[in-house]
Design a protein around this motif. Structure first.
Motif, PDB file in Angstrom:
ATOM      1  N   ALA A 138       0.958  -0.928   0.446  1.00  9.17           N
ATOM      2  CA  ALA A 138       0.026   0.386   0.019  1.00  9.17           C
ATOM      3  C   ALA A 138       0.863   1.199   0.197  1.00  9.17           C
ATOM      4  CB  ALA A 138      -0.759  -0.630   0.825  1.00  9.17           C
ATOM      5  N   PRO A 139       1.555   1.888   1.267  1.00  8.45           N
ATOM      6  CA  PRO A 139       2.673   3.116   1.180  1.00  8.45           C
ATOM      7  C   PRO A 139       3.352   2.613  -0.728  1.00  8.45           C
ATOM      8  CG  PRO A 139       3.550   1.600   2.716  1.00  8.45           C
ATOM      9  CD  PRO A 139       1.552   0.514   2.040  1.00  8.45           C
ATOM     10  N   LEU A 140       4.111   1.657  -0.311  1.00  9.69           N
ATOM     11  CA  LEU A 140       4.572   1.714  -2.112  1.00  9.69           C
ATOM     12  C   LEU A 140       3.747   1.492  -3.177  1.00  9.69           C
ATOM     13  CD1 LEU A 140       6.471  -1.285  -1.828  1.00  9.69           C
ATOM     14  CD2 LEU A 140       7.535   0.525  -1.921  1.00  9.69           C
ATOM     15  N   SER A 141       2.563   1.630  -3.125  1.00  7.06           N
ATOM     16  CA  SER A 141       1.443   1.963  -4.460  1.00  7.06           C
ATOM     17  C   SER A 141       0.919   3.431  -4.723  1.00  7.06           C
ATOM     18  CB  SER A 141       0.355   1.482  -4.587  1.00  7.06           C
ATOM     19  OG  SER A 141       0.660  -0.106  -4.313  1.00  7.06           O
ATOM     20  N   LEU A 142       0.957   4.032  -3.191  1.00  6.88           N
ATOM     21  CA  LEU A 142       0.707   5.593  -3.715  1.00  6.88           C
ATOM     22  C   LEU A 142       2.230   6.043  -3.432  1.00  6.88           C
ATOM     23  CD1 LEU A 142      -1.006   5.495   0.062  1.00  6.88           C
ATOM     24  CD2 LEU A 142      -1.993   5.978  -2.291  1.00  6.88           C
ATOM     25  N   ARG A 143       2.822   5.953  -2.933  1.00  8.93           N
ATOM     26  CA  ARG A 143       4.298   5.955  -3.405  1.00  8.93           C
ATOM     27  C   ARG A 143       4.789   6.539  -4.813  1.00  8.93           C
ATOM     28  NH1 ARG A 143       8.108   7.024   0.879  1.00  8.93           N
ATOM     29  NH2 ARG A 143       7.533   7.360   2.827  1.00  8.93           N
ATOM     30  N   HIS A 144       4.720   5.573  -5.636  1.00 10.06           N
ATOM     31  CA  HIS A 144       4.901   5.188  -6.646  1.00 10.06           C
ATOM     32  C   HIS A 144       3.796   3.819  -7.897  1.00 10.06           C
ATOM     33  CE1 HIS A 144       9.436   5.171  -5.269  1.00 10.06           C
ATOM     34  NE2 HIS A 144       9.373   4.586  -4.431  1.00 10.06           N
ATOM     35  N   PRO A 145       3.015   4.976  -8.175  1.00 10.13           N
ATOM     36  CA  PRO A 145       1.929   4.732  -8.394  1.00 10.13           C
ATOM     37  C   PRO A 145       1.793   3.819  -9.752  1.00 10.13           C
ATOM     38  CG  PRO A 145       1.259   7.272  -8.175  1.00 10.13           C
ATOM     39  CD  PRO A 145       2.945   7.028  -8.157  1.00 10.13           C
ATOM     40  N   GLY A 146       1.064   2.893 -10.048  1.00 11.16           N
ATOM     41  CA  GLY A 146       1.404   1.894 -11.523  1.00 11.16           C
ATOM     42  C   GLY A 146       2.414   0.536 -10.886  1.00 11.16           C
ATOM     43  N   SER A 147       3.819   1.383  -9.817  1.00 12.95           N
ATOM     44  CA  SER A 147       5.255   0.412 -10.115  1.00 12.95           C
ATOM     45  C   SER A 147       5.330  -1.012  -9.237  1.00 12.95           C
ATOM     46  CB  SER A 147       6.538   1.296  -9.228  1.00 12.95           C
ATOM     47  OG  SER A 147       6.630   2.230 -10.592  1.00 12.95           O
TER      48      SER A 147
ATOM     49  N   ASP B  56       7.314   7.547 -27.405  1.00 14.94           N
ATOM     50  CA  ASP B  56       6.017   8.044 -27.754  1.00 14.94           C
ATOM     51  C   ASP B  56       4.990   6.422 -26.802  1.00 14.94           C
ATOM     52  OD1 ASP B  56       6.451   8.100 -31.149  1.00 14.94           O
ATOM     53  OD2 ASP B  56       6.345   9.482 -29.484  1.00 14.94           O
ATOM     54  N   VAL B  57       6.033   5.463 -26.252  1.00 17.00           N
ATOM     55  CA  VAL B  57       4.899   5.630 -25.315  1.00 17.00           C
ATOM     56  C   VAL B  57       4.343   5.794 -23.705  1.00 17.00           C
ATOM     57  CG1 VAL B  57       4.730   2.941 -23.818  1.00 17.00           C
ATOM     58  CG2 VAL B  57       6.696   2.950 -26.173  1.00 17.00           C
ATOM     59  N   VAL B  58       3.077   5.596 -24.102  1.00 20.28           N
ATOM     60  CA  VAL B  58       2.605   5.987 -22.841  1.00 20.28           C
ATOM     61  C   VAL B  58       2.668   5.254 -21.181  1.00 20.28           C
ATOM     62  CG1 VAL B  58       0.351   6.546 -24.121  1.00 20.28           C
ATOM     63  CG2 VAL B  58       0.670   4.401 -23.289  1.00 20.28           C
ATOM     64  N   ASN B  59       2.736   6.188 -20.242  1.00 19.78           N
ATOM     65  CA  ASN B  59       2.862   5.229 -19.082  1.00 19.78           C
ATOM     66  C   ASN B  59       1.660   4.009 -19.598  1.00 19.78           C
ATOM     67  OD1 ASN B  59       2.711   4.879 -16.250  1.00 19.78           O
ATOM     68  ND2 ASN B  59       0.947   5.747 -15.670  1.00 19.78           N
ATOM     69  N   PRO B  60       2.598   3.435 -18.678  1.00 17.24           N
ATOM     70  CA  PRO B  60       2.096   1.263 -18.961  1.00 17.24           C
ATOM     71  C   PRO B  60       1.352   1.398 -17.758  1.00 17.24           C
ATOM     72  CG  PRO B  60       4.557   1.563 -18.460  1.00 17.24           C
ATOM     73  CD  PRO B  60       4.031   2.675 -18.793  1.00 17.24           C
ATOM     74  N   ALA B  61       1.133   1.788 -16.641  1.00 11.86           N
ATOM     75  CA  ALA B  61       0.734   1.482 -15.785  1.00 11.86           C
ATOM     76  C   ALA B  61      -0.656   2.205 -16.444  1.00 11.86           C
ATOM     77  CB  ALA B  61       0.700   2.363 -14.783  1.00 11.86           C
ATOM     78  N   GLY B  62      -1.619   2.875 -16.718  1.00 15.40           N
ATOM     79  CA  GLY B  62      -2.064   3.811 -17.487  1.00 15.40           C
ATOM     80  C   GLY B  62      -2.751   4.298 -16.369  1.00 15.40           C
ATOM     81  N   MET B  63      -2.112   5.135 -14.609  1.00 11.12           N
ATOM     82  CA  MET B  63      -2.587   5.594 -13.673  1.00 11.12           C
ATOM     83  C   MET B  63      -2.601   7.318 -13.318  1.00 11.12           C
ATOM     84  SD  MET B  63      -1.698   1.661 -10.949  1.00 11.12           S
ATOM     85  CE  MET B  63      -2.499   3.000 -10.426  1.00 11.12           C
ATOM     86  N   PRO B  64      -3.520   7.708 -12.908  1.00 12.02           N
ATOM     87  CA  PRO B  64      -3.321   9.097 -12.552  1.00 12.02           C
ATOM     88  C   PRO B  64      -1.941   9.297 -11.382  1.00 12.02           C
ATOM     89  CG  PRO B  64      -5.788   8.183 -11.693  1.00 12.02           C
ATOM     90  CD  PRO B  64      -5.141   7.451 -12.460  1.00 12.02           C
ATOM     91  N   GLU B  65      -1.759  10.679 -11.154  1.00 15.90           N
ATOM     92  CA  GLU B  65      -1.065  10.954 -10.369  1.00 15.90           C
ATOM     93  C   GLU B  65      -2.184  11.127  -9.171  1.00 15.90           C
ATOM     94  OE1 GLU B  65       2.557  11.773  -8.449  1.00 15.90           O
ATOM     95  OE2 GLU B  65       1.734  11.060 -10.591  1.00 15.90           O
ATOM     96  N   MET B  66      -1.719  10.312  -8.036  1.00 17.76           N
ATOM     97  CA  MET B  66      -1.691  10.179  -6.335  1.00 17.76           C
ATOM     98  C   MET B  66      -1.520  10.566  -5.792  1.00 17.76           C
ATOM     99  SD  MET B  66      -2.800   5.780  -7.218  1.00 17.76           S
ATOM    100  CE  MET B  66      -4.247   5.559  -5.216  1.00 17.76           C
ATOM    101  N   HIS B  67      -1.777  10.679  -4.520  1.00 22.64           N
ATOM    102  CA  HIS B  67      -1.353  10.834  -3.148  1.00 22.64           C
ATOM    103  C   HIS B  67      -1.851  10.371  -2.208  1.00 22.64           C
ATOM    104  CE1 HIS B  67      -0.153  15.370  -5.619  1.00 22.64           C
ATOM    105  NE2 HIS B  67      -0.989  14.848  -5.960  1.00 22.64           N
ATOM    106  N   PRO B  68      -0.656  10.449  -0.693  1.00 21.02           N
ATOM    107  CA  PRO B  68      -1.433   9.604   0.185  1.00 21.02           C
ATOM    108  C   PRO B  68      -2.595  10.093   0.920  1.00 21.02           C
ATOM    109  CG  PRO B  68       0.738  10.650   0.883  1.00 21.02           C
ATOM    110  CD  PRO B  68       1.150  11.019  -1.186  1.00 21.02           C
ATOM    111  N   PRO B  69      -3.139   9.279   1.502  1.00 20.15           N
ATOM    112  CA  PRO B  69      -4.330   9.609   2.744  1.00 20.15           C
ATOM    113  C   PRO B  69      -3.885  10.427   3.543  1.00 20.15           C
ATOM    114  CG  PRO B  69      -4.524   7.361   2.270  1.00 20.15           C
ATOM    115  CD  PRO B  69      -3.474   7.486   1.301  1.00 20.15           C
ATOM    116  N   GLU B  70      -3.887  11.010   4.523  1.00 16.44           N
ATOM    117  CA  GLU B  70      -3.745  11.983   5.819  1.00 16.44           C
ATOM    118  C   GLU B  70      -3.613  10.420   6.494  1.00 16.44           C
ATOM    119  OE1 GLU B  70      -5.085  15.059   9.128  1.00 16.44           O
ATOM    120  OE2 GLU B  70      -6.461  14.778   7.522  1.00 16.44           O
ATOM    121  N   GLY B  71      -2.622  10.788   7.238  1.00 10.69           N
ATOM    122  CA  GLY B  71      -1.598   9.808   8.364  1.00 10.69           C
ATOM    123  C   GLY B  71      -0.844   7.942   7.860  1.00 10.69           C
TER     124      GLY B  71
END
Length: 542
Positions: free
Chosen positions: A302-311, A492-507
């Motif tokens: 979970a923290p990794l997904s928030l820090r590095h979206p799609g990785s 020309d390759v798009v972000n392979p994850a296809g995910m928007p930028e994410m920000h961690p929730p409070e806490g």
């Protein structure tokens, strides 16, 4: 040129690389892609190997290494750093016997050895072991976690390279030389050994000997997110001090090593997994401690997904592989036939895009490899990442219950059979039980981490680059791969994850507004190359 490889370095193509059209087209790498070489470049690779001897061969070698489609196998001695350039940093808390065992196994010609006592209850015993080994001792009066302990040693290290070794590992003889050889490449920031079992006792110890999550296999690899080797554990690794900056993020108490790997990759550094180097790990074999550790690993997603979206996604799928997965889960004869039809259609569509002489044969091979990966991802989805959903489905549907049981048993039996040449492998009943407990623990930790961080990011599959998109985008065959891309269109390759930028929730672990951003802990590598590479080394550089 900062990236220049030394004359005399020899590389060889990865054994899984697919070579067609007299060597002018290569498939493979990390992530999988297609490389088209000029005839002169292909001529240098007739035997699947290349030795750097001039700027032209150096450029070609750099292209192949950075694509992960080739690996270094020999370096000129003058380009390899000596052991005296290495400081070993050992974080320890209360593990006196393990520390003594580790320090006794270290080579005598190191630049320095630093032991960081992270709040041990018996500091005098730790001090005595460190002093007898001639190590520098640093101490935290209270435990601050392994990341902080490693960073303390990193800051005090007097050498350009730092080896992190946990106090529950024992390096095998000759472990350091293969890792130092990887630093002959000036773009390499991190090299990691293969983590093997120190000893396997009982059915659980036998399972860990052949199926530990720390053991990343017997083949070398470029460490790249969403590839076969997407991370390396901090139980044992060597890093370049100038590359890692402030080091590990001390706010993370799980998956801080994966976070460091991802930040180094994002900063433009190369990272290599070198299984010729072996470090033994004293695995947990007490059922309760082992199971809780597996669950603990799962919470790091979970923290990794928030820090590095799609990785760090649980699955990587494109349209056809997702359709195959859904059809296979239906578990009916007609759905299996339909899945085969979808794969055949994908192969035909791919054949129309491949710029090779026998597009249908090559497409069939690529899609076949992709189908194997899809089947494995499907099994993991049922038994590991999404087992809570599988449980709910099994409670309400007889068909789902049968599917879950078949997948759980068949995957375990097949995995056990694959380990048939390893004498440490336990019997089938014990292996199957450990395999399923492993999945339940990790999956439970995965879901708990998502709930605790109030995010679905670690549970969401990601797609490859846009399906059926621009010319040069080719579905990848490897499990967990993104796309196979013509290097001429890499930019020309798009972000392979296809995910928007994410920000961690409070806490969450990222919520401290006064703390440095994760990216600030690792400096960008000077002279980071652009993604586009010249596949004809005879052409002048831009």
């Amino acid at each position: 040129m900062e990236d220049a490889l030394p004359d005399g370095m020899r590389i060889e193509l990865d054994r899984h690389a697919i070579v067609v059209d007299d060597g002018t087209v290569l498939f493979g790498g990390a992530p999988p892609r297609m490389l088209r070489l000029s005839e002169s470049a292909a001529a240098r690779l007739r035997d699947g190997a290349l030795e750097v001897c001039d700027p032209t061969s150096a450029k070609l070698a750099r292209t192949l290494l950075d694509a992960g489609i080739a690996h270094p196998v020999a370096e000129p001695p003058a380009a390899v750093p000596p052991a005296s350039d290495v400081t070993v940093v050992v974080p320890v808390k209360d593990r006196v016997e393990g520390l003594a065992r580790l320090l006794a196994a270290l080579p005598a010609d190191l630049g320095a050895t630093i032991v960081v006592d992270d709040g041990s209850e018996d500091p005098a015993s730790i001090r005595g072991v460190a002093e007898r080994a001639g190590a520098v001792l640093l101490r935290h009066p209270e435990a601050r976690g392994p990341a902080a302990a490693r960073n303390a040693g990193l800051a005090a290290a007097p050498t350009p390279l730092v080896a992190f070794l946990d106090s529950d590992v024992v390096p095998r003889p000759g472990w350091l030389d293969p890792l130092l050889a990887r630093f002959a490449d000036p773009a390499v920031a991190l090299a990691a050994p293969r983590i093997v079992a120190l000893a396997g006792h009982g059915w659980l110890g036998g399972y860990e000997s052949v199926r530990s999550s720390l053991d990343l296999g017997a083949e070398p690899a470029l460490v790249v997110p969403k590839s076969r080797v997407a991370y390396v554990p901090s139980a044992a690794m060597v890093v370049r001090r100038e590359a890692v900056g402030a080091g590990f993020d001390e706010r993370m108490h799980v998956a801080e090593d994966v976070d460091l790997v991802l930040r180094l990759h994002e900063a433009g550094w190369r990272l290599r997994y070198e299984p010729a180097s072996r470090v033994a790990h004293d695995h947990r074999t007490s059922l309760g401690a082992w199971w809780l550790r597996k669950a603990y690993y799962g919470t790091g997603a979970a923290p990794l997904s928030l820090r590095h979206p799609g990785s760090v996604p649980p699955m990587v799928l494109n349209t056809w592989s997702a359709a195959v997965m859904v059809l296979l889960l239906r578990g009916r004869p007609w759905s299996v036939l339909a899945a085969l039809a979808v794969a055949a259609g994908a192969a035909e569509q791919l054949a129309r895009k491949l710029p090779v002489r026998q597009p249908r044969r090559v497409a069939a091979e690529l899609i076949g490899l992709g189908a194997v990966g899809t089947v494995q991802q499907t099994a993991d989805a049922v038994t590991r990442h999404y087992w809570p959903l599988s449980l709910v489905a099994a409670l309400v549907s007889r068909q789902a219950r049968r599917t879950v049981v078949v997948v759980a048993v068949a995957e375990g039996v097949l995995d056990w059979w694959r380990k048939r040449h390893d004498p440490a492998r336990p019997g089938l009943p014990g292996y199957l039980l450990a395999r399923r407990l492993d999945d339940l623990a990790y999956g439970g930790g995965l879901w708990w981490g998502a709930i605790r961080n109030r995010t679905t990011a670690p549970l969401r599959p990601v797609g490859t680059a846009v399906d059926g998109g621009r010319e040069g985008e080719i579905p990848g065959p490897d499990r967990g791969a993104s796309t196979m891309t013509d290097e001429k269109r890499q930019d020309d390759v798009v972000n392979p994850a296809g995910m928007p930028e994410m920000h961690p929730p409070e806490g969450s672990p990222n919520a401290d507004p006064d703390a440095p951003d994760p990216e600030d802990l690792v400096p960008n590598r000077p002279g980071t190359p652009q993604e586009t590479v010249q596949v004809d080394p005879e052409s002048p550089s831009e």
